[in-house]
Design an enzyme around this catalytic site. Structure first.
Site, mmCIF file in Angstrom:
data_model
loop_
_atom_site.group_PDB
_atom_site.id
_atom_site.type_symbol
_atom_site.label_atom_id
_atom_site.label_comp_id
_atom_site.label_asym_id
_atom_site.label_seq_id
_atom_site.Cartn_x
_atom_site.Cartn_y
_atom_site.Cartn_z
ATOM 1 C CB CYS A 175 -0.982 -0.031 1.172
ATOM 2 S SG CYS A 175 -2.382 1.088 0.978
ATOM 3 C CG HIS A 196 -3.712 -3.473 3.554
ATOM 4 N ND1 HIS A 196 -2.556 -3.077 4.172
ATOM 5 C CD2 HIS A 196 -4.242 -2.354 2.975
ATOM 6 C CE1 HIS A 196 -2.384 -1.773 4.008
ATOM 7 N NE2 HIS A 196 -3.385 -1.317 3.266
#
Length: 486
Positions: free
Chosen positions: A325, A428
């Site tokens: 991310c 994630h």
């Protein structure tokens, strides 16, 4: 409602354990946290964003997570500002004083969510935030006693005896409450006790006599207990097993979703370590650049601490780098924030390892994902989730090894460097899936072709069952029966 004398007193754990215990007794139970301040979050089944602890508590209840379980989420972007998320959707950043004034409006969202849950379930287990004795935050409070008073909710106060001063914490907290709030407290739970309970009994007797309120249970310290953290970072690792892979994660000032690394911390063959950015990078197999709520500021923090040189040396000696991310964004050419999504508008030059760039946009992507990971000449299923406001584009994004199956058809995520030593992804939760975990460990240089299997969800379930058994044994039976009878 479970309130705590301090942060990390055990509120989240108490709610999760009670939820599983009540579920086992056949009670339709749901978790609720009016306001949460945390950088660990989850994507709900209805496509919103809530605190990670409420997603865990939903699992304890046997439910899919929903935005009504945490209607207000604050994600700090600096010491004085935070992104405000209402019913799972980001409204934007607010300064602390601005949000303090906004709480009267946020209260409407809180009460609306609570009413919807109350209509669907037999019992709602509410988690407070911080401490109800933070008297500077009493005005328009929606996190603790302000909420309890608004909905006429009884309160249990939990304190952590392992910190020391448990009787001072409990009595002092009561003294700082108003008379009506004090009357709302129905009893105490003391958490993380070690030793001979008979030595504690005189204190318990004094506490009940002093306050006129019962001690509903003394919960033992649980060795090797681990559940998803709401926000706190701990470097403790389970012992045992031959450590065949060393993994380092730098702790960023605004690190987010560090629950990504729980499977690595718990894996018996992984030597996992959080490292201060100011420290020297020791020899290791894998460096992971984590998610961040303020990517430009956290990247600058790494640059100020010579992490370009540290990573160059790490790669030169054959190490691998994974960016997740915000970490993906840092590995590119530059990050542009024209609208000031994470602070003052501007841009920053990235680490430059991968040929792409990122622009931070107002619309946040919130998706639960699944697909195939193609790595090590194999294709295995993966599950994960996206929480980001960045759009990343460039030639290197064509080399993504994650094939994502979604409503828009099959797309690719992330990037893999030409030499195969740097991997970046927006996903994630990748290590949660056993097959994905195995392939990523092998890519990272695992010293064996057969890493031990580790399934985080199986571990979670075992820990929740363990909590339910401990609570059944150590909490007041009549009180538990009253919860189950609601």
């Amino acid at each position: 409602m479970v309130q705590g004398t301090t942060s990390d007193a055990g509120k989240s754990t108490l709610v999760a354990g009670l939820a599983r215990l009540l579920k086992k007794r056949g009670v339709r139970v749901a978790p609720f946290k009016p306001q949460n301040m945390a950088l660990n979050s989850a994507v709900t089944a209805d496509g919103g964003e809530i605190g990670r602890s409420q997603a865990l508590q939903a699992q304890a209840c046997g439910l899919d997570s929903h935005t009504d379980m945490n209607p207000v989420l604050l994600k700090p972007a600096s010491d004085t500002s935070a992104q405000v998320i209402i019913h799972g959707r980001a409204l934007g950043n607010m300064q602390a004083l601005d949000y303090h004034a906004y709480k009267a409006t946020a209260k409407n969202a809180v009460l609306a969510s609570f009413d919807r849950l109350r209509q669907q379930y037999d019992c709602i287990l509410v988690e407070g935030a911080g401490s109800p004795a933070e008297i500077n935050l009493r005005e328009n409070d929606i996190a603790n006693m302000g909420f309890a008073e608004a909905v006429d909710c009884p309160v249990i106060l939990v304190a952590d005896i392992d910190r020391g001063g448990v009787f001072a914490h409990l009595v002092g907290t009561l003294e700082l409450l108003s008379p009506s709030e004090r009357a709302r407290v129905k009893g105490f739970v003391i958490n993380r006790f070690r030793g001979d309970l008979s030595l504690l009994q005189p204190g318990l007797d004094w506490l009940e006599q002093k306050t006129g309120k019962p001690v509903l249970g003394v919960l033992p310290y649980l060795a090797d207990f681990f559940l998803d953290a709401e926000d706190a970072i701990h470097n403790a690792q389970r012992q045992g097993g031959a450590k065949l892979l060393k993994v380092i994660v730098p702790v960023l000032p605004r690190i987010s979703n560090h629950t990504d690394f729980d499977p690595l911390r718990l894996h018996p063959q992984v030597d996992f370590q959080y490292l201060s950015a100011a420290d020297e990078l020791p020899p290791c197999d894998l460096v992971i650049l984590p998610g961040s709520k303020n990517v430009r500021a956290d990247l600058q923090h790494l640059l100020d601490n010579s992490w370009r040189n540290k990573l160059d040396r790490h790669l030169r000696y054959g190490g691998k780098v994974l960016g997740i991310c915000g970490g993906l964004q840092m590995l590119g050419e530059f990050i542009d924030d024209p609208n000031g999504m994470e602070g003052t508008p501007g841009h920053i030059t990235g680490l430059g390892y991968l040929n792409y760039s990122t622009e931070l946009l107002e619309d946040k992507k919130l998706h639960n994902r699944q697909g195939q990971l193609t790595l090590n000449n194999l294709s295995v299923p993966f599950t994960g989730y996206e929480i980001h406001c960045g759009a990343t584009n460039g030639p290197a994004m064509a080399s993504g090894v994650f094939k994502v199956h979604g409503e828009e058809g099959e797309t690719r995520d992330g990037s893999l460097s030409e030499d195969g030593n740097i991997l970046a992804t927006y996903m994630h939760g990748l290590f949660d899936h056993p097959e994905t975990l195995e392939q990523l460990l092998l890519w990272a240089g695992f010293a064996s072709q057969s890493p031990a299997q580790f399934d985080l969800n199986t571990h979670r379930e075992a820990q929740l069952e363990r909590l339910a058994e401990v609570f059944e044994q150590h909490l007041d039976k009549s009180w538990l029966a009253s919860l189950a009878a609601q």
